[in-house]
Design a protein around this motif. Structure first.
Motif, PDB file in Angstrom:
ATOM      1  N   GLU A 112      21.184 -12.621   1.327  1.00  0.00           N
ATOM      2  CA  GLU A 112      19.748 -13.097   0.681  1.00  0.00           C
ATOM      3  C   GLU A 112      18.710 -13.704   1.474  1.00  0.00           C
ATOM      4  N   LEU A 131      12.615  -9.897  -0.746  1.00  0.00           N
ATOM      5  CA  LEU A 131      12.604  -8.342  -0.722  1.00  0.00           C
ATOM      6  C   LEU A 131      12.683  -7.999   1.022  1.00  0.00           C
ATOM      7  N   ARG A 191      20.062  -4.321   2.746  1.00  0.00           N
ATOM      8  CA  ARG A 191      18.812  -3.838   2.359  1.00  0.00           C
ATOM      9  C   ARG A 191      18.763  -2.364   2.471  1.00  0.00           C
TER      10      ARG A 191
END
Length: 474
Positions: A262, A275, A330
Motif C-alpha cells: 500500500e 493509487l 499495482r
C-alpha cells in the motif's frame, strides 16, 4: 556496482522461477480446457470441439515439457545455493515436495501418453478419463507446491529441534496453513484466466486474419473466442473478490507486506488508498502520492476509521523493498481490472450478437493475450519480495539460508542459465507461437491427426476420432 553472493543467488532463483512459473500457470488452465473440450465433443459430437482439442493438445504437450525442464533446473538450486535452507526446512518441506512428485507428477506422467497418443487407440471414454486425470494431476501439483510456498509465508504445525531444524508436529496444520486456502484459490483462478486470455487472443487473431483474407474467420476461432470470454466475464469478478480476501489474510499474518503493497510508511487510522506514488526507502516516505482519502482503511479493514499498518511499525531490518512490492502489486491489480473490462465488453457484444464481428474488440483481446502471464509474474514478485528478508516468514532470514558459496561461482552459473534459458525457451516459445498461428483444422492438429493411412498398412481411425459434421457453432 558489486553484487554479493546473496544478491546473485537471489537473482538466479528469481530468474529461473520466473521462467518456470509461466508454464504451470498456462498448462494448469490448458489441461482443464482440454478436458472441457473433449467432454463437450463426447456430449454433443460437434466436430469443432475435436478440432480444437487436437489443436491445443499439441501446444499443451510442448508447454508441459518446457515446464518440467525449467522446474528441474530450479530445484537443483536448493542444494547448490540454498543448502542451509534445505537443511533447516527439509523435514517439513521435503515430504510435501515428495508428495507432489509421487501423486501429481506420477499421475500426469502415467496418463499423459494416453492423452497425447491414444485418441485412435483406446475407446473415447478411456481417453477422456486420461484427459481428466492429467487435468486433475496438474491441479494437484499446484496444490502441493502452493502448500509449500504458503507454509514459508505463514508457517504452522511445526516445532524446532536442537539442531535448529523445523520438524513437523501437525501435518494438517502444515498443509492447510493460514494462507494456503487463499493462495490456492487465487493462483488457480489466475491459471484459468491466463489460459482463457491466451485462447481468446488466438481466436481473435484468426478472426482478424480471416477478415483480412475475406474468409470471415472460421468456426473454431469463434468457439475459442466465445469460450474464453465466458471465462473472462465469469471468473474475473470472482478472482477480484478472492484477491481481496487474500489481502485481508495477508494483513492478519504479514502486515509488513501489506504496508509495502500500500506504500504506507506511517501506520494510521482512516488511511488513504495510494493509487500512485514513488516509495523512497531511504527517506521512509512515499513521494508524489495520488491518493483517495480513507479508502485504504475501508478496503483493508472494512471501516473508514480502521488502522492500516505502516512499515515504521516494524524494525527497519525487517522491511521488504517497498518500491518493488508497491509497483508489482499495482501491475497485477491493473491487469485484473483490464480483464474485467474485457469480460464486461464481451457480455455487451454477446447480447447484441456482435462478439465475433467486432474487429476493435478482437484487437483488444489480442493485445491482452500475454496479460495473464504478466499478472502472474507481478503477483509472484509481490508475494516473494514482500516476504523478504525472510525465507520462512519471521523465523529464518534469507541471509542465513545460503550455502557457503562465493560470488564468482554463483555469477558463472547465473550467466550460463541466462544464455541457455533464452536460447532453449526462446526457441520453444517461438514454436508455440508458430503453432498458435496455424489455422485450427488445417492439417494435423496434434500429436496424432486421427487419419492413419491404409496404404501404410495401419488400421483406420475409429469413427469417434472423426465424427460426422453437425450444425455449426453459434
Amino acid at each position: 556496482m558489486e553484487f554479493s553472493a546473496l544478491d546473485l543467488a537471489r537473482f538466479q532463483f528469481a530468474f529461473t522461477i520466473s521462467f518456470h512459473i509461466i508454464f504451470p500457470s498456462f498448462t494448469i488452465g490448458l489441461a482443464s480446457y482440454l478436458m472441457v473440450l473433449e467432454g463437450l465433443w463426447l456430449a454433443t459430437k460437434r466436430d469443432v470441439y475435436l478440432t480444437l482439442f487436437k489443436y491445443w493438445l499439441k501446444i499443451f504437450a510442448v508447454a508441459f515439457g518446457m515446464g518440467v525442464v525449467s522446474g528441474i533446473v530450479m530445484t537443483y538450486q536448493f542444494g547448490t545455493n540454498w543448502s542451509v535452507f534445505s537443511d533447516k526446512t527439509g523435514p517439513v518441506l521435503g515430504p510435501l515436495m515428495g508428495y507432489e512428485v509421487l501423486s501429481a507428477f506420477f499421475l500426469e506422467a502415467g496418463f499423459l501418453g494416453i492423452m497425447l497418443f491414444g485418441l485412435t487407440r483406446v475407446g473415447p471414454r478411456l481417453h477422456f478419463l486420461a484427459t481428466v486425470m492429467v487435468a486433475f494431476g496438474t491441479a494437484l501439483s499446484g496444490f502441493w507446491i502452493l502448500s509449500v510456498n504458503s507454509w514459508m509465508q505463514t508457517p504452522a504445525g511445526y516445532a524446532i529441534n536442537e539442531a535448529g531444524q523445523f520438524i513437523p508436529e501437525n501435518w494438517f496444520e502444515i498443509v492447510f496453513n493460514p494462507s494456503f486456502p487463499y493462495r490456492l484459490v487465487h493462483m488457480m483462478l489466475a491459471a484459468y484466466l491466463t489460459t482463457a486470455f491466451v485462447v481468446g487472443a488466438v481466436g481473435a487473431w484468426h478472426l482478424l486474419k480471416g477478415r483480412r483474407s475475406r474468409a470471415g474467420g472460421n468456426e473454431a476461432a469463434r468457439v475459442m473466442l466465445s469460450m474464453a470470454m465466458w471465462m473472462a466475464a465469469i471468473v474475473t469478478p470472482v478472482q477480484i473478490f478472492a484477491g481481496d480476501q487474500h489481502g485481508l489474510n495477508t494483513l492478519e499474518h504479514q502486515p509488513a507486506k501489506i504496508a509495502a503493497m500500500e506504500g504506507h510508511f506511517e501506520g494510521e487510522e482512516g488511511a488513504p488508498l495510494i493509487l500512485f506514488g514513488m516509495p523512497d526507502m531511504e527517506a521512509a516516505e512515499t513521494r508524489y502520492k495520488v491518493a483517495i482519502p480513507k479508502l485504504g482503511s475501508l478496503i483493508l479493514t472494512h471501516s473508514l476509521d480502521g488502522r492500516v499498518p505502516g512499515l515504521k511499525d516494524f524494525p527497519r531490518e525487517d522491511w521488504p523493498n517497498a518500491a518493488i512490492v508497491f509497483w508489482s502489486f499495482r501491475v497485477m491489480v491493473g491487469i485484473g481490472f483490464a480483464m474485467l473490462g474485457i469480460g464486461l465488453w464481451s457480455l455487451y457484444l454477446r447480447a447484441r450478437g456482435r462478439l465475433a464481428d467486432t474487429p476493435i474488440f478482437h484487437r483488444a483481446v489480442l493485445a491482452m493475450g500475454p496479460a495473464g502471464f504478466i499478472a502472474v509474474l507481478a503477483g509472484w514478485i509481490t508475494t516473494e519480495v514482500g516476504r523478504q528478508p525472510f525465507t520462512v516468514y519471521g523465523l529464518l532470514r534469507t541471509a542465513d539460508s545460503m550455502s557457503p558459496v562465493d560470488a564468482p561461482a554463483v555469477a558463472t552459473s547465473l550467466v550460463v542459465f541466462i544464455v541457455v534459458y533464452f536460447i532453449v525457451f526462446g526457441i520453444g516459445t517461438g514454436y508455440l507461437l508458430k503453432s498458435m498461428a496455424k489455422t485450427p483444422g488445417a492439417g494435423s492438429d496434434g500429436p496424432e491427426n486421427g487419419t492413419p493411412s491404409r496404404a501404410a498398412g495401419v488400421t483406420p481411425a475409429p469413427a469417434y476420432a472423426n465424427p460426422p459434421r453437425t450444425e455449426p457453432a453459434e
